[in-house]
Design an enzyme around this catalytic site. Structure first.
Site, PDB file in Angstrom:
ATOM      1  CE1 TYR A  87      -3.134   2.791   2.391  1.00 47.15           C
ATOM      2  CE2 TYR A  87      -3.975   2.182   0.439  1.00 47.15           C
ATOM      3  CZ  TYR A  87      -4.060   2.970   1.347  1.00 47.15           C
ATOM      4  OH  TYR A  87      -4.938   3.782   1.507  1.00 47.15           O
ATOM      5  CG  ASP A  93      -7.185   7.329   0.011  1.00 48.03           C
ATOM      6  OD1 ASP A  93      -7.236   7.921   1.287  1.00 48.03           O
ATOM      7  OD2 ASP A  93      -8.162   6.646  -0.545  1.00 48.03           O
ATOM      8  CB  SER A  99      -5.280   6.415   3.166  1.00 50.47           C
ATOM      9  OG  SER A  99      -6.290   6.229   4.342  1.00 50.47           O
ATOM     10  CG  ASP A 316     -11.091   3.866   8.374  1.00 49.95           C
ATOM     11  OD1 ASP A 316     -10.646   3.192   7.958  1.00 49.95           O
ATOM     12  OD2 ASP A 316     -12.223   3.725   8.728  1.00 49.95           O
TER      13      ASP A 316
HETATM   14  O1  LIG Z   1     -28.110   3.602  -8.733  1.00 52.97           O
HETATM   15  N1  LIG Z   1     -27.068   3.337  -9.478  1.00 52.97           N
HETATM   16  O2  LIG Z   1     -27.134   2.697 -10.274  1.00 52.97           O
HETATM   17  C1  LIG Z   1     -25.785   3.815  -8.942  1.00 52.97           C
HETATM   18  C2  LIG Z   1     -24.677   3.543  -9.858  1.00 52.97           C
HETATM   19  C3  LIG Z   1     -23.382   4.087  -9.530  1.00 52.97           C
HETATM   20  C4  LIG Z   1     -23.351   4.835  -8.404  1.00 52.97           C
HETATM   21  O3  LIG Z   1     -21.896   5.389  -8.049  1.00 52.97           O
HETATM   22  C5  LIG Z   1     -21.145   4.803  -7.200  1.00 52.97           C
HETATM   23  O4  LIG Z   1     -21.486   5.035  -5.929  1.00 52.97           O
HETATM   24  C6  LIG Z   1     -20.843   4.280  -5.102  1.00 52.97           C
HETATM   25  C7  LIG Z   1     -21.245   4.556  -3.433  1.00 52.97           C
HETATM   26  O5  LIG Z   1     -22.464   3.901  -3.442  1.00 52.97           O
HETATM   27  C8  LIG Z   1     -19.455   4.981  -5.113  1.00 52.97           C
HETATM   28  O6  LIG Z   1     -18.812   3.872  -4.326  1.00 52.97           O
HETATM   29  C9  LIG Z   1     -17.812   4.630  -3.293  1.00 52.97           C
HETATM   30  O7  LIG Z   1     -16.695   5.000  -3.971  1.00 52.97           O
HETATM   31  C10 LIG Z   1     -15.734   5.556  -3.064  1.00 52.97           C
HETATM   32  C11 LIG Z   1     -14.597   6.331  -3.928  1.00 52.97           C
HETATM   33  O8  LIG Z   1     -15.126   7.175  -4.891  1.00 52.97           O
HETATM   34  C12 LIG Z   1     -15.125   4.778  -2.049  1.00 52.97           C
HETATM   35  O9  LIG Z   1     -14.346   5.545  -1.148  1.00 52.97           O
HETATM   36  C13 LIG Z   1     -13.072   4.875  -0.818  1.00 52.97           C
HETATM   37  O10 LIG Z   1     -13.421   3.980   0.282  1.00 52.97           O
HETATM   38  C14 LIG Z   1     -12.339   3.340   0.596  1.00 52.97           C
HETATM   39  C15 LIG Z   1     -12.830   2.028   1.582  1.00 52.97           C
HETATM   40  O11 LIG Z   1     -13.829   1.401   0.901  1.00 52.97           O
HETATM   41  C16 LIG Z   1     -11.482   4.064   1.510  1.00 52.97           C
HETATM   42  O12 LIG Z   1     -10.382   3.456   1.725  1.00 52.97           O
HETATM   43  C17 LIG Z   1     -10.845   5.385   0.554  1.00 52.97           C
HETATM   44  O13 LIG Z   1     -10.112   6.168   1.233  1.00 52.97           O
HETATM   45  C18 LIG Z   1     -12.272   5.946  -0.065  1.00 52.97           C
HETATM   46  O14 LIG Z   1     -11.881   7.010  -1.132  1.00 52.97           O
HETATM   47  C19 LIG Z   1     -16.258   4.061  -1.259  1.00 52.97           C
HETATM   48  O15 LIG Z   1     -15.787   2.998  -0.418  1.00 52.97           O
HETATM   49  C20 LIG Z   1     -17.473   3.365  -2.292  1.00 52.97           C
HETATM   50  O16 LIG Z   1     -18.487   3.023  -1.639  1.00 52.97           O
HETATM   51  C21 LIG Z   1     -18.919   4.546  -6.497  1.00 52.97           C
HETATM   52  O17 LIG Z   1     -17.565   5.157  -6.441  1.00 52.97           O
HETATM   53  C22 LIG Z   1     -19.916   5.318  -7.599  1.00 52.97           C
HETATM   54  O18 LIG Z   1     -19.407   4.785  -8.723  1.00 52.97           O
HETATM   55  C23 LIG Z   1     -24.410   4.928  -7.493  1.00 52.97           C
HETATM   56  C24 LIG Z   1     -25.548   4.703  -7.897  1.00 52.97           C
HETATM   57 MG   LIG Z   2      -8.089   4.331   3.984  1.00 49.66          MG
END
Ligand SMILES: O=[N+]([O-])c1ccc(O[C@@H]2O[C@H](CO)[C@@H](O[C@@H]3O[C@H](CO)[C@@H](O[C@@H]4O[C@H](CO)[C@@H](O)[C@H](O)[C@H]4O)[C@H](O)[C@H]3O)[C@H](O)[C@H]2O)cc1
Ligand SMILES: [Mg+2]
Length: 361
Positions: A87, A93, A99, A316
């Protein structure tokens, strides 16, 4: 090697990580007269978690950890399976702040990252008798699938792919198994994200000069159920409301691309559901609990193991809005505050995970 389930080769190495922090937490429970949770907290010392190699400065922890694993093997006659997390990509990130790592694309980060990988490889090479698992670069490829609109991610796309391909190529040892990070159901499970993810994984693997992987890690540092009895409300509208359904949807797409479709799932913080205001909330989520203990008894043929990849006591991200790396997700109402910097011991969170553990400790 990547040909069989590495976790079936021995025992989950526990390592007594954070022994002093856990002991302090036990004392705090005891001082508060909470002997029940004091006893529960003490048990966590003997539960396997992954060692996060989140900087060059952490490289020496490989030898320290594997020396102890060798000692345990000698004392017990049982092969130890030790899990690390690679990592340290440049622009790490990239879609968040909490992070961010030591290397940047603009400052020759790919060269520096390759040096980091070479050091990890050299450290692993000195321990041929221990079973080693490496989870490769949490969140990175997930960010390339959904966040190319963020400058720090689009700028890093090539370095992420080259860096990960280099890591796969260099970490090829008979006793090492690699799981590439595949984010989680709420991130890449959406229909629009699923095929692009599989295609990207295949592309990166094709850049690894013949290097192989065992498969993928999902739910790393996240809170999703493996199999939800009833879907969490935040998953409304998703055809992959949990990790089992995400894995079931991703598997045929990988097989079609001749990519190994074995998995491990992070159950280190998924014991409690319905705790998030939105699925995208990832920072120090209030109400979380330790989940199913590490085991190869997953009930799904291509899921090698449940493993506590994110150490429950490690935060986190900081909740101090004036501190470096502050990310607004860590200031939300569903984020436990006050919180320390990412990767550092977060005692209040650890105590919450102990209390909420499901199954209970
Ligand atoms: O209804 N629909 O059809 C529909 C379609 C598409 C939709 O869009 C989607 O929505 C999702 C959320 O639901 C988004 O998911 C989130 O994306 C973030 C990054 O952008 C993540 O963040 C990371 O998390 C890590 C730990 O897991 C951290 O370590 C890290 O630092 C941190 O940055 C979240 O977990 C993750 O849950 C998707 O991008 C997005 O494309 C939504 C609806
Ligand atoms: Mg993290």
């Amino acid at each position: 090697g990547n040909g069989s389930n590495p976790y079936a080769a021995g025992a989950f190495y526990a390592g007594k990580f954070y022994a002093s922090e856990v002991a302090t937490s036990v004392q705090a429970f005891t001082a508060a007269g909470d002997t029940v949770n004091a006893a529960k907290a003490a048990k966590v010392e003997n539960i396997s978690t992954a060692v996060w190699l989140d900087s060059v400065a952490k490289i020496p922890s490989i030898a320290t950890t594997l020396d102890d694993a060798v000692a345990v093997q000698k004392a017990t006659g049982v092969t130890q399976v030790v899990t690390f997390v690679v990592y340290d990509l440049p622009n790490r990130d990239c879609a968040a702040a909490a992070s961010n790592g030591e290397f940047s694309v603009a400052d020759d980060g790919l060269t520096k990252y390759k040096g980091y990988v070479d050091s990890v490889a050299a450290a692993f090479a000195a321990y041929p008798t221990v079973r080693i698992v490496a989870v490769v670069e949490p969140d990175s490829l997930g960010n390339l699938v959904t966040n190319s609109g963020i400058a720090k991610c689009s700028e890093a796309a090539d370095d992420y792919k080259q860096g990960i391909a280099y890591a796969i190529q260099k970490l090829q040892f008979n006793n090492v198994a690699l799981y590439l990070d595949a984010a989680h159901a709420g991130w890449l499970g959406w229909p629009n994200n699923l095929q692009p993810a599989a295609t990207l994984f295949a592309q990166v693997l094709g850049m690894a000069n013949g290097g192989t992987i065992r498969g993928f890690a999902t739910n790393v540092a996240n809170y999703n159920a493996f199999k939800a009895t009833t879907p969490d409300p935040v998953t409304q509208g998703s055809s992959t409301p949990d990790e089992a359904s995400y894995i079931a949807a991703l598997t045929p797409l990988l097989q079609k691309l001749n990519v190994p479709a074995n998995f491990i799932v992070d159950t280190g913080r998924n014991g409690v559901q319905n705790i998030r205001a939105a699925w995208g909330d990832w920072c120090n989520v209030v109400g979380a609990g330790f989940g199913v203990r590490p085991t190869t008894n997953t009930g799904v043929a291509n899921v090698d193991a449940f493993m506590w990849v994110k150490p429950g006591g490690e935060g986190d991200g900081t909740s101090n809005s004036t501190a470096p790396r502050y990310d607004f997700h860590c200031g939300q109402s569903d984020a436990l505050q006050p919180a320390p910097q990412a990767g550092t011991w977060f005692n209040a969170y650890f105590q919450m995970l102990v209390k909420n553990a499901n199954p209970s400790l």
